[in-house]
Design a protein around this motif. Structure first.
Motif, short mmCIF file in Angstrom:
data_model
loop_
_atom_site.label_atom_id
_atom_site.label_comp_id
_atom_site.label_asym_id
_atom_site.label_seq_id
_atom_site.Cartn_x
_atom_site.Cartn_y
_atom_site.Cartn_z
N UNK A 127 26.31 65.91 50.92
CA UNK A 127 25.13 65.41 51.79
C UNK A 127 24.03 65.64 51.40
N UNK A 128 22.80 66.74 51.12
CA UNK A 128 22.19 66.84 50.71
C UNK A 128 21.82 65.83 49.58
N UNK A 129 22.67 65.73 48.95
CA UNK A 129 22.59 65.45 46.87
C UNK A 129 22.21 64.46 47.24
N UNK A 130 23.33 63.51 48.23
CA UNK A 130 23.57 62.56 48.72
C UNK A 130 22.04 61.87 48.39
N UNK A 131 21.51 62.46 49.71
CA UNK A 131 19.88 61.53 50.24
C UNK A 131 18.62 62.15 49.48
N UNK A 132 19.06 63.28 49.08
CA UNK A 132 18.48 63.47 47.36
C UNK A 132 18.03 62.53 46.45
N UNK A 133 19.61 61.94 45.88
CA UNK A 133 19.83 60.68 44.91
C UNK A 133 19.11 59.36 44.90
N UNK A 134 19.40 59.13 46.36
CA UNK A 134 18.81 57.71 47.06
C UNK A 134 16.99 58.04 47.01
N UNK A 135 16.40 58.79 47.24
CA UNK A 135 15.47 58.87 47.59
C UNK A 135 14.63 58.78 46.37
N UNK A 136 15.46 59.69 45.43
CA UNK A 136 15.01 59.25 43.90
C UNK A 136 15.51 57.71 43.59
N UNK A 137 16.31 57.13 44.04
CA UNK A 137 17.13 55.42 43.89
C UNK A 137 15.49 54.92 44.37
N UNK A 138 15.18 54.84 45.46
CA UNK A 138 13.92 54.15 46.73
C UNK A 138 13.19 54.15 45.72
N UNK A 139 12.28 55.27 45.46
CA UNK A 139 11.32 55.63 44.89
C UNK A 139 10.87 55.22 43.49
N UNK A 140 11.84 55.38 42.60
CA UNK A 140 11.31 54.77 41.50
C UNK A 140 12.28 53.12 40.71
N UNK A 141 12.90 52.82 42.09
CA UNK A 141 13.16 51.63 41.68
C UNK A 141 11.95 50.67 43.29
#
Length: 269
Positions: A80-94
């Motif tokens: 779950x933590x890895x998923x949250x980190x991935x989505x935060x990066x996705x949302x921030x970068x895109x």
């Protein structure tokens, strides 16, 4: 209708367990296109390949994905933590993005992101989200997560689709209580992205239009610099009875929607 910077409002759409962004796009396509005509919808795939059989095998082509894994009681989570980190990066970068939409696991995860952002745990540099569409969503059950994500009512405009025959009906109702003044739209179906009757189309269209008009007002130029012709046109549009207008626009496609024969209904029956 576009924001003051000329860009449409943007929504990240998170799919359900062991499906895909393409499948959620297909599911949402059964809704009248006028509802989200003024939004850009982004449909990313989950971070992990499906770790088991997908219920849409033979109905919709692979690959299939999942956002994280969990035990049968939904009290313990893996990755779950890895998923949250991935989505935060996705949302921030895109991004930036204006809102989130999710089905099932995607809706549950979206609500978690909203709660965490409201508490300053994640996405501190990203603007606060303005809207959330939950379809068969639920809360996480781990107390350590609940004490943070749902500590205070989440002040994001939200709409929650709850099915009378959905096995997540009660959890979906509980999730709606975590938000301030949520719009709840009930339907007689099960665990699915439902087809919308005329009343639901009107409610969702009006909800979306209110957000668009609020965004337009926020981004509007100062009164003394606005061209008078544009200002008058906007004042006239704002004065129109939105409910009637939106229902008429959205209603044009109701008959066509009901005649669609989408293969995904075999899964969602």
């Amino acid at each position: 209708m576009k924001g003051g910077d000329g860009a449409k409002m943007r929504i990240v759409c998170l799919h359900g367990f062991r499906t895909s962004g393409s499948f959620l796009r297909k599911q949402i396509s059964k809704w009248n296109p006028s509802i989200f005509a003024h939004f850009d919808m982004d449909f990313p795939d989950g971070i992990f390949p499906a770790g088991g059989k997908s219920e849409i095998e033979g109905i919709f082509p692979p690959p299939y994905f999942e956002w994280f894994q969990f035990n049968k009681d939904f009290t313990e989570y893996t990755n779950l933590e890895e998923c949250i980190a991935y989505l935060c990066e996705y949302i921030t970068s895109k991004g930036p993005f204006d809102g989130l939409l999710g089905f099932s696991q995607g809706a549950t995860l979206s609500a978690l992101l909203l709660g965490y952002q409201a508490q300053g745990k994640i996405l501190k540099e990203h603007p606060p989200f303005k809207l959330f569409v939950s379809i068969s969503g639920s809360k996480f059950r781990d107390p350590s997560i609940c004490e943070v994500a749902y500590k205070d009512p989440i002040r994001v405009k939200s709409v929650h689709f709850i099915g009378d025959k959905d096995w997540l009906k009660l959890p979906s109702e509980e999730l709606a209580t975590a938000f301030v003044n949520p719009l709840v739209i009930r339907h007689p179906q099960g665990h699915t992205v439902p087809r919308l009757d005329e009343d639901a189309v009107c409610k969702l269209s009006n909800w979306a239009m209110e957000i668009i008009l609020s965004q337009r007002s926020t981004n509007a130029a100062p009164v003394d610099t606005v061209d008078e012709t544009v200002k008058n046109d906007e004042e006239e549009e704002a004065a129109e009875p939105k409910e009637k207008c939106e229902c008429e626009i959205a209603g044009n496609g109701i008959a066509l929607q009901r005649r669609e024969a989408e293969a995904v209904e075999a899964v969602n029956a």
